[in-house]
Design an enzyme around this catalytic site. Structure first.
Site, PDB file in Angstrom:
ATOM      1  N   ARG A 121      11.515  -9.370  74.387  1.00 54.45           N
ATOM      2  CA  ARG A 121      10.464  -8.337  73.790  1.00 54.45           C
ATOM      3  C   ARG A 121      10.825  -7.964  72.136  1.00 54.45           C
ATOM      4  O   ARG A 121      10.427  -6.734  71.747  1.00 54.45           O
ATOM      5  CB  ARG A 121      10.419  -7.068  74.512  1.00 54.45           C
ATOM      6  N   LYS A 143       2.531 -12.276  59.830  1.00 55.94           N
ATOM      7  CA  LYS A 143       1.694 -13.005  60.920  1.00 55.94           C
ATOM      8  C   LYS A 143       2.630 -14.175  61.528  1.00 55.94           C
ATOM      9  O   LYS A 143       3.149 -14.912  60.528  1.00 55.94           O
ATOM     10  CB  LYS A 143       0.581 -13.585  60.109  1.00 55.94           C
ATOM     11  N   GLU A 185      -1.655 -20.924  45.480  1.00 55.92           N
ATOM     12  CA  GLU A 185      -1.642 -19.467  45.956  1.00 55.92           C
ATOM     13  C   GLU A 185      -1.310 -18.529  44.785  1.00 55.92           C
ATOM     14  O   GLU A 185      -1.700 -17.361  44.938  1.00 55.92           O
ATOM     15  CB  GLU A 185      -0.880 -19.619  47.119  1.00 55.92           C
ATOM     16  N   LYS A 224       1.322  -8.916  47.291  1.00 53.61           N
ATOM     17  CA  LYS A 224       0.983  -9.089  48.801  1.00 53.61           C
ATOM     18  C   LYS A 224       1.835  -7.895  49.383  1.00 53.61           C
ATOM     19  O   LYS A 224       0.987  -7.320  50.455  1.00 53.61           O
ATOM     20  CB  LYS A 224       1.691 -10.521  49.311  1.00 53.61           C
ATOM     21  N   GLU A 234      -5.000  -6.706  58.988  1.00 52.88           N
ATOM     22  CA  GLU A 234      -6.375  -7.440  58.257  1.00 52.88           C
ATOM     23  C   GLU A 234      -7.376  -6.726  58.804  1.00 52.88           C
ATOM     24  O   GLU A 234      -8.652  -7.214  59.192  1.00 52.88           O
ATOM     25  CB  GLU A 234      -6.165  -8.801  58.657  1.00 52.88           C
ATOM     26  N   ARG A 238      -6.690  -6.670  53.570  1.00 49.50           N
ATOM     27  CA  ARG A 238      -5.968  -7.683  53.881  1.00 49.50           C
ATOM     28  C   ARG A 238      -6.723  -9.057  53.699  1.00 49.50           C
ATOM     29  O   ARG A 238      -6.318 -10.181  53.388  1.00 49.50           O
ATOM     30  CB  ARG A 238      -4.997  -7.759  54.874  1.00 49.50           C
ATOM     31  N   HIS A 245      -9.771 -19.568  51.415  1.00 50.06           N
ATOM     32  CA  HIS A 245      -9.266 -20.217  52.526  1.00 50.06           C
ATOM     33  C   HIS A 245     -10.481 -20.764  53.681  1.00 50.06           C
ATOM     34  O   HIS A 245     -10.270 -21.423  54.409  1.00 50.06           O
ATOM     35  CB  HIS A 245      -8.403 -19.236  53.428  1.00 50.06           C
ATOM     36  N   HIS A 249      -9.314 -24.205  54.655  1.00 46.30           N
ATOM     37  CA  HIS A 249      -9.030 -24.398  56.093  1.00 46.30           C
ATOM     38  C   HIS A 249      -9.889 -25.577  56.377  1.00 46.30           C
ATOM     39  O   HIS A 249      -9.613 -26.564  57.222  1.00 46.30           O
ATOM     40  CB  HIS A 249      -9.308 -23.326  56.875  1.00 46.30           C
ATOM     41  N   HIS A 262      -1.752 -27.736  51.759  1.00 45.81           N
ATOM     42  CA  HIS A 262      -2.503 -26.525  52.108  1.00 45.81           C
ATOM     43  C   HIS A 262      -2.787 -25.675  50.746  1.00 45.81           C
ATOM     44  O   HIS A 262      -4.156 -25.167  50.808  1.00 45.81           O
ATOM     45  CB  HIS A 262      -1.884 -25.271  53.017  1.00 45.81           C
TER      46      HIS A 262
HETATM   47  N1  GLY Z   1       3.205 -14.737  57.480  1.00 42.67           N
HETATM   48  C1  GLY Z   1       2.173 -14.571  56.351  1.00 42.67           C
HETATM   49  C2  GLY Z   1       1.477 -13.606  56.640  1.00 42.67           C
HETATM   50  O1  GLY Z   1       1.537 -12.598  57.525  1.00 42.67           O
HETATM   51  O2  GLY Z   1       0.562 -13.449  55.841  1.00 42.67           O
END
Ligand code: GLY
Length: 356
Positions: A121, A143, A185, A224, A234, A238, A245, A249, A262
């Site tokens: 966990r 993320k 980027e 960031k 997000e 965010r 993208h 993508h 990418h």
């Molecule tokens: N791991 C990339 C982000 O959270 O944007």
């Protein structure tokens, strides 16, 4: 050493940036060592280049350290590899005090982060990015996740690392094209949030051999970190990190993952988004030309003929749709991004002329 903090209350963490930092990791982590077990997750090539030395340095400083190896590339980002890492952690008798060191690019970072988010966990992990894209983007923000057979990043969690440790010198061991693809980027951060930085990056790109990576990475991380600190999940702000993208993508998916990097796909996507911003009366013609010419300084691959109808299909399944509305990131001006739900398919299709 430059340190930038991601401010998320009890989940806040530092991003440390310094050339040669890899050798100082044992001292940076000394305070949080205790009796815990550390597991480096990385790829064979990266272990040869940096990971084995890191392990020796850690062991020399009294850390209990193991290594888990992933095959290189996107193919490792799946549930079966995820499951085998979990099993390996159990074999290694890891427990809730154990910590992961994710040494690699986006794939290693995403899989390791998801393992950390879910093993018992949730255990601690640190990101040690080895690519330009990792240093400015994927290692920061929490993320994490893996792909499912139905699509990219469909299984995952937002789970923040305890720290991000960036050594820009590691970029010297990468092929030049790999490093340069991450610069798309870097342009993005200036375009969406910091006009002065955009102009600096634009002039730095006139001589990529002298590109000041440490300063550029620090500024991208600052931007960031500020965005994540304000909108971790997000909900609104965010989203601007997705500039370029939507089309990027789709381009990656249509050409086949791995065919275009990418950062390169995002660079083309930013040109399209810039054109749409201009067509919709947000961005001036002059700033659009500046954006395009700055992106044009990157050595982007020539694209094969793109089937625009097929590309639009990928855009329609993009995750940036919510309640049947596509949230498209546009520029109001250089340094100021806005989200629009009014971008039509025709506008997107017309913007694809920037590929020609
Ligand atoms: N791991 C990339 C982000 O959270 O944007």
């Amino acid at each position: 050493m430059q340190t930038i903090d991601v401010m998320l209350g009890r989940r806040s963490y530092p991003i440390h940036i310094e050339s040669g930092l890899l050798n100082n990791i044992p001292s940076l982590l000394g305070e949080v060592n205790g009796d815990r077990k550390w597991v480096i997750i990385s790829e064979p090539k990266l272990l040869d280049l940096h990971g084995n030395t890191l392990r020796l340095n850690l062991e020399g400083a009294g850390f209990a350290c193991d290594v888990i190896t992933l095959e290189e590339g996107e193919a490792s980002k799946n549930l079966s590899v995820y499951g085998s890492i979990i099993e390996r952690l159990i074999e290694l008798q890891c427990d809730r005090t154990s910590a992961i060191l994710a040494l690699g690019g986006g794939v290693v970072g995403d899989v390791s982060g998801f393992v950390a988010a879910t093993f018992l966990r949730g255990i601690d992990y640190y990101q040690i990015p080895t690519t330009c894209l990792g240093m400015v983007d994927s290692a920061i923000g929490g993320k994490t996740g893996v792909n499912s057979p139905s699509g990219k990043n469909l299984v995952g969690a937002v789970y923040q690392p305890k720290g991000v440790l960036i050594d820009p010198e590691l970029l010297h061991s990468l092929p030049r094209g790999e490093v340069q693809s991450g610069l798309g980027e870097v342009i993005k951060y200036g375009a969406i949030r910091d006009k002065d930085f955009f102009h600096k990056v634009s002039s730095w790109l006139d001589d990529t051999d002298a590109f000041p990576f440490e300063d550029a990475i620090a500024q991208c991380c600052t931007i960031k970190a500020e965005i994540i600190s304000k909108d971790e999940r997000e909900g609104s702000l965010r989203r601007i990190l997705n500039f370029g993208h939507t089309v990027g993508h789709a381009l990656e998916a249509q050409l086949g993952y791995g065919t275009i990097r990418h950062g390169e796909a995002v660079s083309y996507g930013m040109k399209c988004a810039g054109k749409i911003s201009c067509e919709m009366g947000f961005l001036s013609e002059e700033e659009f030309i500046l954006l395009s010419s700055t992106i044009g300084k990157l050595p982007l691959p020539t694209l094969p003929e793109i089937d625009k109808t097929a590309l639009m299909k990928f855009i329609r399944v993009d995750k940036k749709w919510e309640n049947l509305q596509l949230h498209f990131v546009l520029l109001k001006q250089l340094g100021k991004a806005v989200i629009s739900t009014a971008v039509t398919e025709d506008l997107i299709k017309n913007s694809l002329e920037v590929f020609e």
